[in-house]
Design an enzyme around this catalytic site. Structure first.
Site, PDB file in Angstrom:
ATOM      1  N   CYS A 103       0.833  -1.196   0.000  1.00 30.44           N
ATOM      2  CA  CYS A 103       0.000   0.000   0.000  1.00 30.44           C
ATOM      3  C   CYS A 103       0.874   1.255   0.000  1.00 30.44           C
ATOM      4  CB  CYS A 103      -0.968  -0.034   1.180  1.00 30.44           C
ATOM      5  SG  CYS A 103      -2.399   1.059   0.998  1.00 30.44           S
ATOM      6  N   HIS A 197      -2.671  -5.687   0.745  1.00 29.78           N
ATOM      7  CA  HIS A 197      -2.129  -5.894   2.090  1.00 29.78           C
ATOM      8  C   HIS A 197      -1.970  -7.375   2.433  1.00 29.78           C
ATOM      9  CE1 HIS A 197      -2.033  -1.833   3.847  1.00 29.78           C
ATOM     10  NE2 HIS A 197      -3.140  -1.578   3.183  1.00 29.78           N
ATOM     11  N   GLU A 199      -0.131  -8.592   4.605  1.00 25.94           N
ATOM     12  CA  GLU A 199       0.165  -8.712   6.038  1.00 25.94           C
ATOM     13  C   GLU A 199      -1.071  -8.630   6.922  1.00 25.94           C
ATOM     14  OE1 GLU A 199      -0.027  -4.242   5.598  1.00 25.94           O
ATOM     15  OE2 GLU A 199       0.396  -5.981   4.337  1.00 25.94           O
TER      16      GLU A 199
END
Length: 289
Positions: A103, A197, A199
């Site tokens: 991002c 994302h 993560e």
């Protein structure tokens, strides 16, 4: 392995995220990396903060990988925070240490290397980035190894890469953002990044939706605060049970976004295909503390 996580958030933004999601963006990255690589040691840096002591190139070279978190940072706005962040990334490139960003992390690396970032005309990816497909270069690139021809991913962003810097390679895109994955090289520095994302967990997306609820209604993404809450509640349910068929149907997602190991494909590939080989070339011992 020694990992450095670069937080793009300000102190206030980190506190706000901890209050809603339990962790800052960097702390989320740390928890994810400690699961992917249990023997790693992790250090967090906050170059956006004015009190941060900027690391030297030699200090950055002492790490095996650098990870740039997402944040509300707008890198096209020249502020003290964005200037410090891009300068830090230039030092990461100069150090030759492999780096990865998601991002805003992708956007910072792009700007630091000479590319451009802009606000999106519409917030089309507030929860899920759909129909991501690899470019011809991306289909054989190790960052995307194991991805199907098209996939969805958890995503929430209002900015996007407008133009990649010279020498960068576009690896994936979709209808909402032309740049969903890219490789950026500057000198000996290699960066792999994605706009989505890998993560994050679904519960953190739910928390982000709630934090941004007012703005989502104001810009027309959602029709009401109740709609935002309904969507957030679905992500909470997905977090609790990624096999809940009702939630998968209502969100319209597959295992690529629902299952933890599938969401993290790019992070695992980065460690396996770039960090480990670079570490070996640097002659670092396998048992280095």
């Amino acid at each position: 392995m020694r990992f450095l996580i670069v937080e793009s958030e300000t102190d206030e933004e980190r506190d706000a995220r901890r209050a809603s999601a339990g962790k800052s963006s960097g702390e989320t990255y740390a928890a994810t990396l400690e699961q992917l690589s249990p023997d790693c040691t992790v250090k967090l840096a906050t170059p956006s903060d004015g009190h941060h002591q900027m690391m030297t190139v030699d200090e950055l070279a002492g790490f095996d990988a650098v990870f740039l978190s997402g944040s509300p940072l707008h890198v096209y706005c020249e502020t003290p925070e964005t200037v410090r962040q891009t300068e830090f990334m230039r030092r990461v490139f100069a150090s030759g240490t492999p780096s990865f960003g998601s991002c805003a992390g992708l956007q910072v690396a792009c700007a630091a290397a000479g590319g451009t970032v802009r606000a999106m005309p519409h917030r089309d990816e507030t929860g899920i980035a759909r129909g991501i497909t690899a470019t011809e270069a991306g289909r054989s690139h190790p960052l995307l190894a194991g991805r199907p021809p098209a996939w969805d991913a958890l995503a929430i962003h209002s900015d996007e890469v407008a133009e990649l810097p010279g020498g960068a390679t576009l690896l994936a895109g979709n209808h909402a953002a032309r740049v969903q994955a890219a490789e950026i090289r500057v000198g000996d520095g290699v960066f792999w990044g994605v706009q989505y994302h890998p993560e994050l967990a679904p519960g953190e997306v739910a928390a982000a939706l709630r934090r941004q609820a007012d703005s989502l209604v104001e810009d027309g993404t959602a029709g009401s605060l109740d709609e935002v809450e309904e969507q957030a509640a679905l992500f909470d349910r997905l977090h609790r049970d990624p096999h809940d068929r009702s939630v998968l149907w209502r969100l319209g997602v597959t295992a690529e976004a629902a299952l933890e190991d599938r969401r993290r494909v790019e992070l695992a590939n980065f460690i396996e295909h770039l960090v480990v080989p670079t570490r070996a070339r640097r002659g670092r011992d396998e048992d280095r503390p």
